[in-house]
Design a protein around this motif. Sequence first.
Motif, PDB file in Angstrom:
ATOM      1  N   VAL A 129      55.860  54.568  76.594  1.00  0.00           N
ATOM      2  CA  VAL A 129      55.013  55.758  76.536  1.00  0.00           C
ATOM      3  C   VAL A 129      53.587  55.323  76.820  1.00  0.00           C
ATOM      4  N   ARG A 130      52.886  56.098  77.650  1.00  0.00           N
ATOM      5  CA  ARG A 130      51.461  55.857  77.935  1.00  0.00           C
ATOM      6  C   ARG A 130      50.748  57.198  77.942  1.00  0.00           C
ATOM      7  N   VAL A 131      49.683  57.305  77.138  1.00  0.00           N
ATOM      8  CA  VAL A 131      48.897  58.535  77.076  1.00  0.00           C
ATOM      9  C   VAL A 131      47.430  58.155  76.997  1.00  0.00           C
ATOM     10  N   ASN A 132      46.601  58.861  77.770  1.00  0.00           N
ATOM     11  CA  ASN A 132      45.146  58.685  77.671  1.00  0.00           C
ATOM     12  C   ASN A 132      44.495  60.052  77.797  1.00  0.00           C
ATOM     13  N   THR A 133      43.889  60.513  76.682  1.00  0.00           N
ATOM     14  CA  THR A 133      43.188  61.801  76.694  1.00  0.00           C
ATOM     15  C   THR A 133      41.693  61.602  76.447  1.00  0.00           C
ATOM     16  N   THR A 134      41.213  60.362  76.548  1.00  0.00           N
ATOM     17  CA  THR A 134      39.817  60.064  76.213  1.00  0.00           C
ATOM     18  C   THR A 134      38.836  60.471  77.301  1.00  0.00           C
ATOM     19  N   SER A 155      45.612  49.477  78.720  1.00  0.00           N
ATOM     20  CA  SER A 155      44.895  49.347  79.986  1.00  0.00           C
ATOM     21  C   SER A 155      45.054  50.623  80.803  1.00  0.00           C
ATOM     22  N   PHE A 156      43.953  51.363  80.919  1.00  0.00           N
ATOM     23  CA  PHE A 156      43.890  52.565  81.741  1.00  0.00           C
ATOM     24  C   PHE A 156      42.714  52.370  82.683  1.00  0.00           C
ATOM     25  N   ALA A 157      42.994  52.297  83.977  1.00  0.00           N
ATOM     26  CA  ALA A 157      41.991  51.918  84.974  1.00  0.00           C
ATOM     27  C   ALA A 157      40.846  52.911  85.115  1.00  0.00           C
ATOM     28  N   ASP A 158      41.097  54.184  84.815  1.00  0.00           N
ATOM     29  CA  ASP A 158      40.029  55.173  84.942  1.00  0.00           C
ATOM     30  C   ASP A 158      40.215  56.238  83.867  1.00  0.00           C
ATOM     31  N   GLY A 159      39.390  57.258  83.902  1.00  0.00           N
ATOM     32  CA  GLY A 159      39.411  58.298  82.884  1.00  0.00           C
ATOM     33  C   GLY A 159      40.371  59.438  83.151  1.00  0.00           C
ATOM     34  N   ALA A 160      41.185  59.316  84.188  1.00  0.00           N
ATOM     35  CA  ALA A 160      42.152  60.377  84.492  1.00  0.00           C
ATOM     36  C   ALA A 160      43.119  60.536  83.320  1.00  0.00           C
ATOM     37  N   GLY A 161      43.443  61.773  82.996  1.00  0.00           N
ATOM     38  CA  GLY A 161      44.404  62.025  81.929  1.00  0.00           C
ATOM     39  C   GLY A 161      45.772  61.475  82.290  1.00  0.00           C
ATOM     40  N   VAL A 162      46.405  60.795  81.354  1.00  0.00           N
ATOM     41  CA  VAL A 162      47.720  60.192  81.583  1.00  0.00           C
ATOM     42  C   VAL A 162      48.654  60.635  80.462  1.00  0.00           C
ATOM     43  N   THR A 163      49.828  61.121  80.835  1.00  0.00           N
ATOM     44  CA  THR A 163      50.901  61.396  79.886  1.00  0.00           C
ATOM     45  C   THR A 163      52.190  60.962  80.568  1.00  0.00           C
ATOM     46  N   GLU A 164      52.730  59.815  80.167  1.00  0.00           N
ATOM     47  CA  GLU A 164      53.930  59.264  80.810  1.00  0.00           C
ATOM     48  C   GLU A 164      54.934  58.825  79.747  1.00  0.00           C
ATOM     49  N   PHE A 165      56.200  59.128  79.989  1.00  0.00           N
ATOM     50  CA  PHE A 165      57.298  58.694  79.129  1.00  0.00           C
ATOM     51  C   PHE A 165      58.430  58.254  80.037  1.00  0.00           C
ATOM     52  N   GLY A 166      59.001  57.100  79.763  1.00  0.00           N
ATOM     53  CA  GLY A 166      60.100  56.633  80.601  1.00  0.00           C
ATOM     54  C   GLY A 166      61.126  55.853  79.810  1.00  0.00           C
ATOM     55  N   VAL A 167      62.334  55.822  80.321  1.00  0.00           N
ATOM     56  CA  VAL A 167      63.401  55.000  79.757  1.00  0.00           C
ATOM     57  C   VAL A 167      64.024  54.241  80.918  1.00  0.00           C
TER      58      VAL A 167
END
Length: 198
Positions: A129-134, A155-167
């Motif tokens: 899981v990866r999430v960045n709402t900052t 590690s989030f390269a930029d300020g773009a919003g990220v919401t990822e979940f994978g299996v």
Amino acid sequence: TSVELAGQTLSVKFATGDPVFALTLSDLSLTIGDFVTIEGSVTFSNQTITVGGSSVAAQVFAGTGLSIFLGRGPVKLASGAINPLAIGVLLSNARIGLISYNGGYALVASGTVSLIGVAGVTIAGTTSVRVNTTGNAITETLLIPGSTDPGIALSFADGAGVTEFGVSSATLAFGGQTMTGSFGFSRVGTDVQVTLAD
């Protein structure tokens, strides 16, 4: 400041007069009712991190070697074996890192997920899981004091919003049929993207 412990007085000194909060628990075993069990090493603290070249106050949580069970349990017997009567989802060998500040958060988590106690159904795989709402790039490694486990890298390269979940390496079996492969969900703007492989 001093604390008395086992008949001895221990002095507590801080390098600065700044407020400090930090709590680290090694080999934690926490059971809430019979439906949530958390085991592993965790730390909670207030820290100063660098975001965009500036120092900001943040709340930090990190956990390694975690086992998290949600369902009807307990998941393990006193011997450490899986309880044959337990039913739920078990996340094992989990690593979680979370940084929260200014109303947003950055989260990374990974582990092995499995379904426990549901006759005829098997679900297993490695989840992430990866999430960045900052709204900011984040590059931090969170350490657990006293732990020999490697730090948890956010590690989030930029300020773009990220919401990822994978299996990945997922197995789903029921009704005599088995499916294997990898799948993921991510949100881009208001769209949800689903990826399937293998």
